[in-house]
Write an enzyme that holds these catalytic residues in place. Sequence first.
Site, PDB file in Angstrom:
ATOM      1  N   CYS A 128       7.413  -0.886  -5.968  1.00  0.00           N
ATOM      2  CA  CYS A 128       6.013  -1.160  -5.612  1.00  0.00           C
ATOM      3  C   CYS A 128       5.877  -2.355  -4.665  1.00  0.00           C
ATOM      4  CB  CYS A 128       5.173  -1.387  -6.860  1.00  0.00           C
ATOM      5  SG  CYS A 128       6.007  -2.307  -8.133  1.00  0.00           S
ATOM      6  N   HIS A 241      -0.660  -5.903  -7.488  1.00  0.00           N
ATOM      7  CA  HIS A 241       0.272  -6.962  -7.065  1.00  0.00           C
ATOM      8  C   HIS A 241      -0.317  -7.724  -5.870  1.00  0.00           C
ATOM      9  CE1 HIS A 241       3.296  -5.477  -9.689  1.00  0.00           C
ATOM     10  NE2 HIS A 241       4.084  -4.837  -8.839  1.00  0.00           N
TER      11      HIS A 241
END
Length: 336
Positions: A128, A241
Amino acid sequence: ATYRVGILGATGAVGAEIRQLLAERQFPVGELRLLASPRSAGQTLAFAGESLPVRPVSASELQNLDIVLASAGGSVSREWAPVAVQQGAVVIDNSSAFRLEPGVPLVVPEVNPQALQNHRGIIANPNCTTILLCVVIYPLHQAQSIQRVVVATYQSASGAGARAMQELLRQTQQILENQPATTEIFPYPLAFNLFPHNSPCNDQGYCQEELKMIQESRKIMGLPALRLTATCVRVPVLRAHSEAVNLEFSQPFPVAKAQEILGNSPGVELVENWQNNYFPMPIHASGKDAVLVGRIRQDLSHPCGLDLWLCGDQIRKGAALNAVQIAEYLIQKNWL
Ligand code: 2RA
């Protein structure tokens, strides 16, 4: 044409997001088969107005499928992806099992879709943090070669799974009730705390998560000698994130040019308001397809340096959406 699609890891956070995206994006699904490890199978999940059973993965359950989207961990992918390929499916694997293998494309559709043409059945979805980084820095690299990348990540609990998100919520509750924060998924309390990513460290003190960013970014962007260093940190955020990125070029890179490029790059949304101090935040990136980028500024410590800040949904573009976009591209190019 429609396609027989399997989701391996259907009960996980990424598996659920894949199922939702297939519906949202009207992916041409002829048949959807929901598979999981034996311990996670048994429930039913909704798709296209039907209740579908989650079946334990087996060789026979992997027969007669065109595409398998896997997000059930490295050991499950290592065991079952080759079986699915032998039986005729293309596997888009979200685990780290095959990412660095020669002959396995590691793909961010906005960056290196052409790598999909030579797949041999298994395609790897990058980590990711790597996806979010490459979507943003590659358009800048196309304008002027990047010499070095320094990145610090602020990673959400979702990167460790749905149960880790529940743990953050539970710990927060516990602390607000003056109870000790209990840990099951993470080694340390995450609520009102943060800690360097707890993946294993090598003998140079880099953890696996940091090494993934280095090695995967090089493979995706086709820059085997790219100088990149990363510090990965887990923070008390649920599902997006964030990354603080410093880029070094061989010539000064004008901020206005970077803003113009990123404001027009696929999969990127510029969120940049210096006057109001309004920049990308995880609460705004969550649930979105785009990676939000802002705080683009000249690095005062280096004439050819550029600093920027990005936030992206870890479950969506960081995993599920990227995998579904790869499947869409394969169909579009008839490369299945
Ligand atoms: C993490 N990127 O956030 C890793 C795995 N999803 O822990």
